[in-house]
Design a protein around this motif. Structure first.
Motif, PDB file in Angstrom:
ATOM      1  N   SER A 153       0.814  -1.218   0.000  1.00  0.00           N
ATOM      2  CA  SER A 153       0.000   0.000   0.000  1.00  0.00           C
ATOM      3  C   SER A 153       0.844   1.263   0.000  1.00  0.00           C
ATOM      4  O   SER A 153       0.303   2.365   0.068  1.00  0.00           O
ATOM      5  CB  SER A 153      -0.921   0.014   1.225  1.00  0.00           C
ATOM      6  OG  SER A 153      -0.162  -0.024   2.411  1.00  0.00           O
ATOM      7  N   ASN A 154       2.128   1.092  -0.110  1.00  0.00           N
ATOM      8  CA  ASN A 154       3.038   2.227  -0.038  1.00  0.00           C
ATOM      9  C   ASN A 154       4.139   2.078  -1.078  1.00  0.00           C
ATOM     10  O   ASN A 154       5.328   1.993  -0.745  1.00  0.00           O
ATOM     11  CB  ASN A 154       3.631   2.318   1.369  1.00  0.00           C
ATOM     12  CG  ASN A 154       4.288   3.666   1.627  1.00  0.00           C
ATOM     13  OD1 ASN A 154       4.073   4.625   0.879  1.00  0.00           O
ATOM     14  ND2 ASN A 154       5.062   3.742   2.677  1.00  0.00           N
ATOM     15  N   ASN A 174       6.117   3.886  -3.413  1.00  0.00           N
ATOM     16  CA  ASN A 174       6.447   5.291  -3.596  1.00  0.00           C
ATOM     17  C   ASN A 174       7.168   5.597  -4.890  1.00  0.00           C
ATOM     18  O   ASN A 174       7.129   6.730  -5.374  1.00  0.00           O
ATOM     19  CB  ASN A 174       7.342   5.769  -2.442  1.00  0.00           C
ATOM     20  CG  ASN A 174       6.656   5.684  -1.106  1.00  0.00           C
ATOM     21  OD1 ASN A 174       5.457   5.903  -1.012  1.00  0.00           O
ATOM     22  ND2 ASN A 174       7.404   5.359  -0.075  1.00  0.00           N
TER      23      ASN A 174
END
Length: 118
Positions: free
Chosen positions: A103-104, A106
């Motif tokens: 979910s991260n 970047n």
């Protein structure tokens, strides 16, 4: 930081195969989750597959299960997406993304075009 760079896209007939590569041009994928996403014209970006770089756990979208395989090469600091039995609906720009968790994610690449003709 890590900078993913995709390659391997192209034009292929339906039923054909392609292998996409995602290399870390800067930094390393170690300890990162690396995922593939795609975006077709006029559609939202969607998840395709991901791999945990350290443990090689994999996860796939239902639409590609059994046809796509994600893998990683620690020595080359590269993640691959092997695609077989390609369909016209697989046509999209494919993006590689990396981050500390699913979910991260970047860090994103610029994408590689995959076109499947019928």
């Amino acid at each position: 930081q890590v900078q993913p760079v995709e390659s391997g896209g192209g034009l292929v007939q339906a039923g054909g195969s392609l292998r996409l590569s995602c290399a870390a041009s800067r930094g390393t994928f170690s300890a990162y989750v690396v995922g593939w996403f795609r975006q077709a014209p006029g559609k939202e970006r969607e998840f395709v597959a991901r791999v945990t770089f350290s443990s090689s756990m994999t996860y796939y979208a239902d639409s590609v299960k059994g046809r796509f395989t994600i893998s990683r090469d620690n020595a080359r600091n590269t993640v691959y997406l092997q695609m077989v039995n390609l369909k016209p609906e697989d046509t999209a720009v494919y993006y590689c993304a990396a981050g500390p968790s699913p979910s991260n994610l970047n860090f994103w690449g610029h994408g590689t075009q995959v076109t499947v003709s019928s």
